[in-house]
Scaffold this active site. Structure first.
Site, PDB file in Angstrom:
ATOM      1  N   ARG A  35      35.376  38.015  21.105  1.00 33.35           N
ATOM      2  CA  ARG A  35      34.710  36.713  21.222  1.00 33.35           C
ATOM      3  C   ARG A  35      33.886  36.369  19.990  1.00 33.35           C
ATOM      4  O   ARG A  35      33.785  35.201  19.625  1.00 33.35           O
ATOM      5  CB  ARG A  35      33.844  36.684  22.479  1.00 33.35           C
ATOM      6  CG  ARG A  35      34.702  36.544  23.713  1.00 33.35           C
ATOM      7  CD  ARG A  35      33.897  36.398  24.956  1.00 33.35           C
ATOM      8  NE  ARG A  35      34.762  35.995  26.058  1.00 33.35           N
ATOM      9  CZ  ARG A  35      34.491  36.219  27.332  1.00 33.35           C
ATOM     10  NH1 ARG A  35      33.384  36.846  27.668  1.00 33.35           N
ATOM     11  NH2 ARG A  35      35.319  35.815  28.265  1.00 33.35           N
ATOM     12  N   LYS A 196      43.070  36.353  45.041  1.00 33.47           N
ATOM     13  CA  LYS A 196      42.839  35.455  46.181  1.00 33.47           C
ATOM     14  C   LYS A 196      43.440  34.076  46.020  1.00 33.47           C
ATOM     15  O   LYS A 196      43.261  33.423  44.994  1.00 33.47           O
ATOM     16  CB  LYS A 196      41.341  35.288  46.378  1.00 33.47           C
ATOM     17  CG  LYS A 196      40.635  36.540  46.826  1.00 33.47           C
ATOM     18  CD  LYS A 196      39.237  36.138  47.225  1.00 33.47           C
ATOM     19  CE  LYS A 196      38.349  37.321  47.517  1.00 33.47           C
ATOM     20  NZ  LYS A 196      36.955  36.932  47.315  1.00 33.47           N
ATOM     21  N   GLY A 350      40.844  35.605  32.591  1.00 34.59           N
ATOM     22  CA  GLY A 350      40.277  36.774  31.943  1.00 34.59           C
ATOM     23  C   GLY A 350      41.098  38.033  32.168  1.00 34.59           C
ATOM     24  O   GLY A 350      41.374  38.781  31.226  1.00 34.59           O
ATOM     25  N   GLY A 373      37.353  31.126  33.484  1.00 30.25           N
ATOM     26  CA  GLY A 373      37.004  30.039  34.400  1.00 30.25           C
ATOM     27  C   GLY A 373      37.348  28.674  33.822  1.00 30.25           C
ATOM     28  O   GLY A 373      37.823  27.787  34.534  1.00 30.25           O
TER      29      GLY A 373
HETATM   30  P1  ADP Z   1      42.504  36.076  36.107  1.00 36.22           P
HETATM   31  O1  ADP Z   1      41.191  36.685  35.676  1.00 36.22           O
HETATM   32  O2  ADP Z   1      43.578  36.305  35.109  1.00 36.22           O
HETATM   33  O3  ADP Z   1      42.350  34.641  36.508  1.00 36.22           O
HETATM   34  P2  ADP Z   1      42.163  36.964  38.799  1.00 36.22           P
HETATM   35  O4  ADP Z   1      40.732  37.260  38.521  1.00 36.22           O
HETATM   36  O5  ADP Z   1      42.477  35.825  39.660  1.00 36.22           O
HETATM   37  O6  ADP Z   1      42.963  36.841  37.422  1.00 36.22           O
HETATM   38  O7  ADP Z   1      42.831  38.225  39.491  1.00 36.22           O
HETATM   39  C1  ADP Z   1      42.875  39.484  38.880  1.00 36.22           C
HETATM   40  C2  ADP Z   1      42.705  40.583  39.883  1.00 36.22           C
HETATM   41  O8  ADP Z   1      43.655  40.473  40.930  1.00 36.22           O
HETATM   42  C3  ADP Z   1      42.917  41.919  39.256  1.00 36.22           C
HETATM   43  O9  ADP Z   1      41.695  42.629  39.261  1.00 36.22           O
HETATM   44  C4  ADP Z   1      43.975  42.586  40.137  1.00 36.22           C
HETATM   45  O10 ADP Z   1      43.679  43.931  40.414  1.00 36.22           O
HETATM   46  C5  ADP Z   1      43.904  41.766  41.395  1.00 36.22           C
HETATM   47  N1  ADP Z   1      45.178  41.844  42.150  1.00 36.22           N
HETATM   48  C6  ADP Z   1      46.404  41.531  41.721  1.00 36.22           C
HETATM   49  N2  ADP Z   1      47.334  41.788  42.659  1.00 36.22           N
HETATM   50  C7  ADP Z   1      46.665  42.283  43.724  1.00 36.22           C
HETATM   51  C8  ADP Z   1      47.066  42.760  45.024  1.00 36.22           C
HETATM   52  N3  ADP Z   1      48.336  42.758  45.394  1.00 36.22           N
HETATM   53  N4  ADP Z   1      46.103  43.210  45.855  1.00 36.22           N
HETATM   54  C9  ADP Z   1      44.804  43.207  45.478  1.00 36.22           C
HETATM   55  N5  ADP Z   1      44.371  42.775  44.278  1.00 36.22           N
HETATM   56  C10 ADP Z   1      45.284  42.320  43.401  1.00 36.22           C
HETATM   57 MG    MG Z   2      39.508  37.379  36.829  1.00 40.20          MG
END
Ligand code: ADP
Ligand code: MG
Length: 394
Positions: A35, A196, A350, A373
């Site tokens: 960053r 989620k 992230g 975000g």
């Molecule tokens: P990003 O930061 O790229 O937007 P998110 O924060 O939405 O992604 O999600 C990332 C998290 O989702 C990771 O920590 C990963 O471990 C979790 N994850 C992915 N698949 C599953 C699953 N099947 N069950 C539980 N957690 C999951």
């Molecule tokens: Mg995330």
């Protein structure tokens, strides 16, 4: 279009720059300075133009109090090394002492203010605090794309009192994300994962009818599969979102977007890297097992085929618990296919960015957003407060 660095003459001007120096720290040491590096083009341009550069950023979550371990001193030190130039640092953001230090700055010099979140007024976007920050400078530059989804004093408040333009990093993010969201070359494919559904409802809705294919994985897929009637055992499923998930599936069916769900899954007998695990079709998840990676071979083959035909791909959210090696196959495969693709590839989020970096493929993507975000909000089609607040090009 927003005003950018080229639209202002910075010579001799006290220039307040909001950067995103929210770097990971371990025992006071910076473990990843991406960053800080990302802000260098703007800072170096400003110093070359003869600006008197005043940098501000948040770091961590001090919750409106002074937390010694979250001071910006290590950041200022690293910045000095990267710029190969002296960087001064003050222990406050506003007040008489800060004003005096700013008054002594000469053209091309750089000062770092203290963590903005030591002040509760920062998150409250307090007008008085914003004004005191703004009083330090003649012009404001926003280069903190990663904080642009928040209306805080240092991202939005100060723009009420100063001419406000976008820095290079901000501009690059807006160009890259704006281009794919507004004018994507088709076929346009989105890959959505993460834990989620509730985090991604806005994104799913906004992408329906925009993308040709919406490939889903991760925890989100589990909830959508459960809503489609599959027994997901111990998998992470948001029970209170099942109705909503059904609605989303219905909306997808009525849209011009094909929503694609996994057909086989990597399941495990516990949430652990030492778990027993195997691949099963989606209709054969045992009661006491859980899906931790959507990357079954059949699913990956299907997803890979769709991605290979795409001209534009956006990816948000790992499709498995990639932090554990045995559940990283799906995520790593997606990353590898994107790396080989000739399509415009945009990574937002992230954890997705971390997964791509961990796979050593960061250099192969068209653009990896520096804002989790903020990129999510962009993909939701919502205007970012920290962007709206900047001056429009006449
Ligand atoms: P990003 O930061 O790229 O937007 P998110 O924060 O939405 O992604 O999600 C990332 C998290 O989702 C990771 O920590 C990963 O471990 C979790 N994850 C992915 N698949 C599953 C699953 N099947 N069950 C539980 N957690 C999951
Ligand atoms: Mg995330």
């Amino acid at each position: 279009m927003k005003k950018t660095l080229k639209d202002f003459n910075f010579k001799g001007k006290k220039t307040l720059v909001r950067v995103d120096f929210n770097v990971p720290l371990e025992e006071g040491k910076i473990t990843d300075d991406t960053r800080i590096r990302a802000a260098l083009p703007t800072i170096e341009y400003l110093t070359r133009q003869g600006a008197r550069v005043i940098l501000m950023s948040h770091l961590g979550r001090p919750k409106g109090q002074v937390v010694d371990s979250l001071r910006l001193d290590p950041v200022a030190e690293r910045l000095a090394n990267l710029l190969n130039q002296e960087v001064s640092k003050v222990d406050k953001c506003v007040g008489k002492g800060v004003k005096e230090t700013v008054a002594k700055l000469r053209d091309g010099e750089v000062l770092v203010l203290e963590n903005t979140r030591f002040y509760p007024e920062e998150k409250a976007n307090d007008p008085e605090f914003s004004k005191r920050l703004a009083e330090l400078a003649d012009v404001f530059v926003s280069d903190a794309f990663g904080a642009a989804h928040r209306a805080h004093a240092s991202t939005v408040g100060v723009t009420a009192y100063l001419p406000s333009v976008a820095g290079f990093l901000m501009q690059r993010e807006l160009d890259a994300l704006g281009q794919v969201m507004e004018n994507p070359e088709k076929p346009f494919v989105a890959i959505l994962g993460g834990a989620k559904v509730s985090d991604k409802i806005g994104v799913i809705r906004n992408l329906l009818n925009k993308v040709d294919y919406l490939l889903v994985g991760g925890g989100i897929a589990n909830t959508l599969l459960a809503a489609s009637g599959y027994e997901m055992g111990e998998s992470l499923v948001e029970e209170d979102k099942l109705e909503l998930a059904k609605e989303l599936i219905q909306e997808a069916q009525e849209s011009g977007t094909e929503l694609v769900l996994p057909t086989d899954l990597v399941i495990a007998d516990q949430f652990s890297n030492q778990a027993n695990y195997r691949v099963v079709p989606v209709d054969q998840v045992p009661e006491d097992w859980q899906s931790l990676d959507s990357g079954g071979p059949e699913t990956l083959q299907r997803y890979t085929g769709i991605i290979k035909q795409a001209k534009t791909v956006i990816w948000n959210g790992p499709i498995g618990v990639f932090e554990m090696d045995i559940f990283a196959k799906g995520t790593n495969t997606i990353a590898a296919v994107l790396a080989e693709s000739n399509a415009t590839t945009i990574i937002g989020g992230g954890d997705s960015a971390a997964a791509v970096k961990k796979a050593g493929l960061a250099g192969k993507m068209t653009h990896i957003s520096t804002g989790g975000g903020a990129s999510l909000m962009f993909m939701e089609g919502k205007p970012l407060p920290g962007v709206i607040a900047l001056d429009d090009l006449a």
